[in-house]
Enzyme design. Structure first.
Site, PDB file in Angstrom:
ATOM      1  N   HIS A 200     -22.075 -34.629  45.750  1.00 45.70           N
ATOM      2  CA  HIS A 200     -23.407 -34.882  46.292  1.00 45.70           C
ATOM      3  C   HIS A 200     -23.972 -33.693  47.057  1.00 45.70           C
ATOM      4  O   HIS A 200     -25.150 -33.413  46.987  1.00 45.70           O
ATOM      5  CB  HIS A 200     -23.383 -36.133  47.171  1.00 45.70           C
ATOM      6  CG  HIS A 200     -23.602 -37.363  46.364  1.00 45.70           C
ATOM      7  ND1 HIS A 200     -23.362 -38.623  46.832  1.00 45.70           N
ATOM      8  CD2 HIS A 200     -24.037 -37.516  45.092  1.00 45.70           C
ATOM      9  CE1 HIS A 200     -23.649 -39.495  45.892  1.00 45.70           C
ATOM     10  NE2 HIS A 200     -24.048 -38.854  44.827  1.00 45.70           N
ATOM     11  N   GLU A 443     -29.120 -41.352  19.875  1.00 45.21           N
ATOM     12  CA  GLU A 443     -27.998 -41.055  20.777  1.00 45.21           C
ATOM     13  C   GLU A 443     -26.647 -41.352  20.142  1.00 45.21           C
ATOM     14  O   GLU A 443     -25.609 -41.092  20.741  1.00 45.21           O
ATOM     15  CB  GLU A 443     -28.108 -41.914  22.044  1.00 45.21           C
ATOM     16  CG  GLU A 443     -29.327 -41.656  22.859  1.00 45.21           C
ATOM     17  CD  GLU A 443     -29.351 -42.515  24.101  1.00 45.21           C
ATOM     18  OE1 GLU A 443     -29.014 -42.013  25.174  1.00 45.21           O
ATOM     19  OE2 GLU A 443     -29.716 -43.707  23.998  1.00 45.21           O
ATOM     20  N   ASP A 467     -25.566 -38.378  25.297  1.00 44.27           N
ATOM     21  CA  ASP A 467     -24.744 -39.381  24.622  1.00 44.27           C
ATOM     22  C   ASP A 467     -24.408 -38.975  23.188  1.00 44.27           C
ATOM     23  O   ASP A 467     -23.313 -39.260  22.709  1.00 44.27           O
ATOM     24  CB  ASP A 467     -25.451 -40.745  24.629  1.00 44.27           C
ATOM     25  CG  ASP A 467     -25.195 -41.472  25.937  1.00 44.27           C
ATOM     26  OD1 ASP A 467     -24.038 -41.477  26.390  1.00 44.27           O
ATOM     27  OD2 ASP A 467     -26.150 -42.006  26.519  1.00 44.27           O
ATOM     28  N   CYS A 514     -34.363 -35.024  24.881  1.00 42.84           N
ATOM     29  CA  CYS A 514     -34.438 -35.272  26.327  1.00 42.84           C
ATOM     30  C   CYS A 514     -33.082 -35.257  27.027  1.00 42.84           C
ATOM     31  O   CYS A 514     -32.975 -35.672  28.168  1.00 42.84           O
ATOM     32  CB  CYS A 514     -35.160 -36.592  26.601  1.00 42.84           C
ATOM     33  SG  CYS A 514     -34.321 -38.022  25.905  1.00 42.84           S
TER      34      CYS A 514
END
Ligand code: PEP
Ligand code: MG
Length: 601
Positions: A200, A443, A467, A514
């Protein structure tokens, strides 16, 4: 937290270490070393009569901590970093965690500090057993949050780090809130001993554009506050006490980098047209309406992927038709006249939601009841979303996209659901758009191989390479151990992308891409050369990708795609692409999203 070390030992020799290039850019400045010590937790028992007071003290500390994070969040510009802090605030509202602390206070009569530390350790232990990056990150979140709550209980207000502007912060690890605060202090760079590219604090640093290198083993023992440090967030290098001409060279490189950055940003609103006239649409991926301004700020021509599943996460009630309607209306109005492509909820597997009941635990969730399959099973929830979107489309150019389709039957079932939602609105006499374009994500290998069959039924296609690579190469997209096999330029992936682009062209159906590949400058030529004419990416990548397109010809892109298609291994393809892109766009590659360009070199 306290600062360690005095003025740097000027006599110590030059020292260089490498780590993970987490946030690109070059930062140079005096070190500011932070020594994070765990808070001392008093283990006191309480009397039963004061248990209610103790619970109230705990609740007050939770409230104060949430408030602290709210203040930090409020000072930040919009971006991914805010979503991380928001998730942490949600963790502070977690009823299981709160309930557990209250039980420890009321039933085991532990003081609030002891109860908080115990509950945090329990969660930590539970997450420890899960060997997964996602849970590892939750584990450090919980410890950072517990530390803040304990400091609030103990009345310790010394935890805010205050390095002087222009310094390079060196720490074992930093919480997202610490990183956000450093942005405000205008630090020149960040180096941490712990963490990886997806931790993070790394995401926060990238999002706030602070040069950062993480995972630098042993750095704390080598640098003292005051030592001059160079943080090279492009190559993943940290140099303490640079010698001779070295400092001047790094300063020059930093200035070149900063000047390039400014130029690219200045031109972000120009359209991306190649020198020989090919127009490539550059759109943004968006997950939260909070970030709606990001795409605009970076010059995106619409939203190519709105990840609507985030509307189903971190909350207690399902979003209903009205909320979908309002959200979609707001986004399309902001981006008009450019289109916004709403992907219907892609939940399950790596994007779980506690709001949608799963019938049973799955051994293989990536191939289980997820995405469109889950939507078709939870038809009422799906119809709610579809009705909201169809109604919003009255207000602007909205498109609907169906995720993770693996067969024509599945696509047809999705299209039927759209038709049913339309019929319901018609019967109810509601206003809706009758001509909303509906598209499909490519995908799965089956969808890519049968793209011509799918293209005959839809208005557009969008390749989700994240994916598609995972399923085609049988490589978990989130598993570090098999990361070396995750090869976007694998011959199988190149052939599939080319096949989909050709199927789209034959059926006059636009083909967009994308996945993360779209944001990576190394791949811009190859993708456009293979026939992709729309790219959708994280907003901050838009200016650099547009800049590359404007500085190239479609002819040279096609030539490189042909060369790469003739290779037999990803390694060969990488070498060709890197050599070409390094020669033409050395600065752009340093700005690359995804992996550092050097990693492949
Ligand atoms: C993809 O799979 O490439 C994609 C864009 O979807 P997500 O990353 O949300 O799965
Ligand atoms: Mg996907």
């Amino acid at each position: 937290m306290s600062e360690a070390g005095s003025e740097g030992a000027r006599t110590a020799p030059r020292h260089e270490r490498s780590g993970v290039a987490a946030s690109s850019g070059i930062g140079i400045g005096p070190a500011y070393v932070i020594d994070r010590r765990r808070v001392h937790v008093p283990r006191t028992k309480i009397e039963r009569e004061v248990a209610d007071d103790e619970v109230r003290r705990f609740q007050e500390a939770m409230r104060a901590t949430r408030q602290q994070i709210e203040v930090i969040k409020g000072r930040l510009p919009h971006g991914e970093h805010r979503a991380i802090l928001k998730a942490q605030q949600m963790m502070l509202r977690d009823p299981d965690l709160i309930g557990r602390v209250e039980v420890l206070i009321r039933e085991e009569l532990r003081g609030a500090e002891w109860a908080v530390a115990t509950a945090a350790d329990e969660v930590h232990e539970m997450l420890d057993r899960a060997d997964d990056d996602y849970f590892r990150e939750r584990r450090s979140d919980i410890m950072f949050l517990a530390e803040r709550v304990l400091q609030a209980l103990l009345g310790d207000h010394t935890h805010e780090i205050t390095p002087p502007a222009g310094s390079v912060v060196i720490a074992h690890d930093l919480s997202p809130a610490d990183t956000a605060h450093l942005h405000r202090c205008q630090v020149a760079g960040i180096v941490t001993a712990a963490g990886g590219k997806t931790s993070h604090s790394a995401i926060m640093a990238r999002s706030l554009q602070i040069p950062a290198v993480v995972g630098v083993d042993g750095i704390l023992g080598e640098v003292m506050t005051g030592d001059l440090v160079v943080v090279d967030g492009v190559r993943g290098q940290v140099i303490a006490r640079p010698e001779g001409e070295e400092l001047g060279e790094h300063e020059e490189e930093r200035d070149r980098y900063d000047a390039f950055e400014q130029r690219v940003q200045r031109e972000h609103a120009f359209p991306a047209i190649t020198e020989d006239g090919l127009r490539v649409m550059s759109r943004a991926n968006l997950s939260l309406t909070e970030d709606i301004e990001l795409g605009i700020r970076y010059g995106a021509e619409g939203i190519g992927l709105y990840r609507s599943e985030y509307m189903y996460m971190n909350r207690d009630a399902l979003p209903r038709e009205e909320e979908h309607y309002r959200t979609a209306k707001m986004v399309i109005r902001r981006y008009a006249p450019y289109p916004v492509i709403f992907r219907t909820f892609d939940l399950g597997s790596d994007k779980p939601s506690k709001l949608i009941p799963f019938s049973k635990p799955e051994a293989n969730p990536a191939m289980g009841l997820r995405s469109l399959r889950l939507a078709l099973r939870q038809r009422e929830i799906f119809l709610d979303q579809l009705r909201g979107l169809l109604r919003a489309a009255v207000h602007g150019p909205l498109r609907i996209m169906l995720p993770l389709v693996s067969s024509l039957e599945e696509l047809d079932a999705g299209l039927e659901a759209v038709a049913e939602a339309r019929d319901q609105l018609e019967s109810a006499g509601m206003a809706y758009a009758n001509d909303v374009p509906v598209g499909v994500m490519i995908e799965t290998p089956s969808a890519a191989i049968c793209a011509d069959l799918l293209a005959a039924r839809v208005d557009f296609m969008s390749i989700g390479t994240n994916d598609l690579i995972q399923y085609t190469l049988a490589v978990d997209r989130d598993n570090d151990d098999v990361d070396y096999l995750y090869q976007p330029l694998h011959p199988a992936i190149l052939r599939l992308i080319k096949g989909v682009a050709e199927a789209g062209a034959r059926h006059k159906v636009p083909v967009s891409l994308c996945g993360e590949m779209a944001a990576d400058p190394r791949f811009t030529w190859v993708l456009i050369g293979l026939g992709i004419t729309e790219l959708s990416m994280s907003p901050s990548a838009v200016p650099v990708i547009k800049h590359i397109i404007r500085g190239s010809t479609a002819a040279e892109m096609r030539a490189i795609a042909a060369q790469v298609l003739a290779t037999t291994t990803a390694r060969e393809a990488n070498e060709i692409v890197l050599a070409a892109m390094r020669e033409r766009f050395p600065e752009h590659l340093k700005h690359g999203g995804g992996r550092s360009a050097e990693e492949e070199g």
